[in-house]
Motif scaffolding. Sequence first.
Motif, PDB file in Angstrom:
ATOM      1  N   PHE A 187     -52.009  19.367   3.271  1.00  0.00           N
ATOM      2  CA  PHE A 187     -51.493  18.004   3.456  1.00  0.00           C
ATOM      3  C   PHE A 187     -50.085  17.900   2.891  1.00  0.00           C
ATOM      4  CE2 PHE A 187     -56.032  17.849   3.549  1.00  0.00           C
ATOM      5  CZ  PHE A 187     -56.338  16.988   4.577  1.00  0.00           C
ATOM      6  N   VAL A 188     -49.176  18.651   3.468  1.00  0.00           N
ATOM      7  CA  VAL A 188     -47.780  18.612   3.049  1.00  0.00           C
ATOM      8  C   VAL A 188     -46.938  18.096   4.205  1.00  0.00           C
ATOM      9  CG1 VAL A 188     -48.115  20.567   1.512  1.00  0.00           C
ATOM     10  CG2 VAL A 188     -47.233  20.972   3.802  1.00  0.00           C
ATOM     11  N   ARG A 189     -45.741  17.642   3.852  1.00  0.00           N
ATOM     12  CA  ARG A 189     -44.814  17.234   4.912  1.00  0.00           C
ATOM     13  C   ARG A 189     -44.194  18.486   5.505  1.00  0.00           C
ATOM     14  NH1 ARG A 189     -43.576  13.410   1.108  1.00  0.00           N
ATOM     15  NH2 ARG A 189     -44.465  11.390   1.596  1.00  0.00           N
ATOM     16  N   ALA A 190     -44.027  18.488   6.819  1.00  0.00           N
ATOM     17  CA  ALA A 190     -43.445  19.652   7.472  1.00  0.00           C
ATOM     18  C   ALA A 190     -42.013  19.866   6.995  1.00  0.00           C
ATOM     19  CB  ALA A 190     -43.471  19.471   8.981  1.00  0.00           C
ATOM     20  N   ARG A 191     -41.623  21.138   6.897  1.00  0.00           N
ATOM     21  CA  ARG A 191     -40.256  21.433   6.487  1.00  0.00           C
ATOM     22  C   ARG A 191     -39.268  21.148   7.612  1.00  0.00           C
ATOM     23  NH1 ARG A 191     -40.266  27.129   3.145  1.00  0.00           N
ATOM     24  NH2 ARG A 191     -42.496  27.239   2.812  1.00  0.00           N
ATOM     25  N   ARG A 192     -39.786  20.983   8.795  1.00  0.00           N
ATOM     26  CA  ARG A 192     -38.914  20.914   9.949  1.00  0.00           C
ATOM     27  C   ARG A 192     -39.535  19.904  10.904  1.00  0.00           C
ATOM     28  NH1 ARG A 192     -38.918  23.828  14.653  1.00  0.00           N
ATOM     29  NH2 ARG A 192     -36.917  24.557  15.436  1.00  0.00           N
TER      30      ARG A 192
END
Lengths: 265, 529
Positions: free
Chosen positions: B138-143
Amino acid sequence: MIKEVLARIQQGHRTSRYPLEAPNLPDRFRGAPALDPSRCSDTCNQCVEACPTDALRVEGTRIALDMGRCLFCTECMTACEAGAVTLTKEYRLAARHREDLVVTQGYEPRRKALDEKTRRLFGRSLKLRQVSAGGCNACEADVNVLGTLVFDLGRFGIQMVASPRHADGILVTGPVTENMSLALRKTYDAVPSPKIVIAVGACAISGGPYIDHGEVKNGVDSMLPVDLYVPGCPPHPFTILDGLLGLLDRLGESASSRQARVDAV
Amino acid sequence: MTSGKPPLVSDADPKSESARVVGTDVAFAQLRNAQSMATDSIPSLAFSEFRLAIVNAPRQHRRIAALFGASVANQVKLYCVLAGDSEGLLYVGSAVVDGGSFASMTDDCLQANLFEREIAEEWGIVPEGHPWLKPVRFVRARRANAEGQRKLPESQSGIRAMEFYRVEGEEVHEVAVGPVHAGVIEPGHFRFQCHGEQVLHLEISLGYQHRGVERALLTSPARRALPYMETVAGDTTIGHASAYCQAIEALAASRVSGRAYALRAIALELERLANHVGGLGALANDVGYLPTASFCGRLRGDFLNLTAALCGSRFGRGFVRPGGVGFDVSTDECKNLMDRLDAAQRDVKNAVNLLWETPSVQARFEGTGALSQQSAEELGLVGVAARACGLERDVRHDFPSGFFRLTQIPMSVAQTGDVFARAYVRWLEIQRSYAFIREQLQRLPSGAILSTCSRPQPNRFCVSLIEGWRGEICHVAMTDSEGRFASYKIVDPSFHNWTGLAIALRNQQISDFPLCNKSFDLSYCGHDL
């Protein structure tokens, strides 16, 4: 059964005599910092630049080290050729107030007990719910170890319990990740009032190495009021135990005052 | 020295070693553990070729050690490191993903499952046809990627319980546990599908411990790197710090003295001893056998205190550093360490043997949470969990680096794949690590402990493997044109092994979950990073 009895005899009695006797710490133990600003030159900034967590600050000839950020990693000691920064063997690091973790010269233990009313509630029986909120399992392990027969936390009336509803407070480790913040809040809310909050380790106090990451909240006091800070990365089990007993006023003072009462009778 | 293994310090030009593999499989470049190669000599394949090489790997007894994305010239490029355990060789290849999706490999190669989910979440690209596409942490995408965000909306809205695989039917019920558990342990969510007491399916949902280590390694000041590594999984401080330092040293082509290598190996085995002894105590506790639980709780601390005698920290903080180690030991200190080690080992033997001699303990260990060798191989398990299923996998043996190029520790293997096997492998390893440390303390090489480690060279690639106490720790580092990290991938053994736990739980009693969980003894933060 006989095998267990024989094993019990071989294993011996291993519970430490603390707090009646000082704990036996390793020679290379890295405890409270001692600073000697008189050795600092006006232009030197080397300790500050070496610190991985920006725990050190230099203002003119004054240096200040925030134990709440410190990882006790010795980078500043190595960087400082003048020897203005040293880490002593002092393990009693816990403090009630965040600002008491800042060291500017020598160091004296700064623990303070809870107010008398709270102490009357929890002094002889304190149940804590541990919450790991992004902890790396080192702080957790050294909290867990207090339950082993070496430290035998139970003999002080302190116990880690399974449910927040059975607890008098929470003991938090880790920088408080965004992903754990809701669970931490719910756990805190489930503890009946009055309740206390204990932050164990550099991460729980300030975010530690994870300070200012978007994924973490820079420690517990960004969202909950904290009653005890226990610095270290991770703190030694005796540092945690000292903090807990200091909070409940179960160290030194109470033993001597009891003796005074015995003598009076 | 075993023939065919690389020498302690290699002067050979890595490029000559990285010859392309010729054969029926697609061309991946070969390299060895802790050896760097020029990034541009990594084959850049068409995606279909890349996919085929990975899908075919298990048939050639190679497994996925790492599969990850990196940003290269505004495109997402996938890199895969395959480990050939019996060959002692690593294989690396890469492929650019065109557009917002690629063809999933999971149905053809189970080991790709979590890696593909991780890539989808981090880079916003979709493995088309993945059988169970969900966020890993559940992380924000790097891109930002519009197509990825449309298909993976969950990652963007924070951690929460989401749809789990469900079994339906009369008397089927669901049990949800966590993230906050009853004990003093890290957070994770477990969702059981049960029929009565029987577990039909377990799904494990993690991510609560995510601190952004990999991302921060690329952006934070270099002085933070070592503290990050030491806290990736705090109980594996020596393991992860060693993998990092080994990678840095390879990228910088720096030398480390034999004495420093020996001291690192001693610290690594002390870490194994402390955790294995603690683990066996915890297993005893989970079956209600308190004598061993109680004795081992103390003895684990005795081993941690030996590490503290080395460097002042019970977890080995500050011990392993790029270029060597931070603390030396004198002859007297070696003698003292040895005496304390002997005393602790004598008591460990006494405490652990109680387990094997007590029928009620054996009755609970044997047959519980059994995993077949075939499952373990398909899932690409590593470390104790793999060896307990009869798989001969041990980085110290298969991909020796540092001091293990000179001295071998016999591999500890069991066959039954159950709680007993995992416990017994740990007991064998305790004895062998003890013998190893004792031997090395008696004949430490002389020399300096720390040499200057220069800056990593530009445009290099390196895979660094260390056998931590849980299993294979894999770090993959890539530098940019200025020698800074362009990408840093960490694969904790737990990342491979959590799926093994989920499969081992099938058809078990739900009440055996704590015992099975403890027998795998996996890391939450090592998985979540």
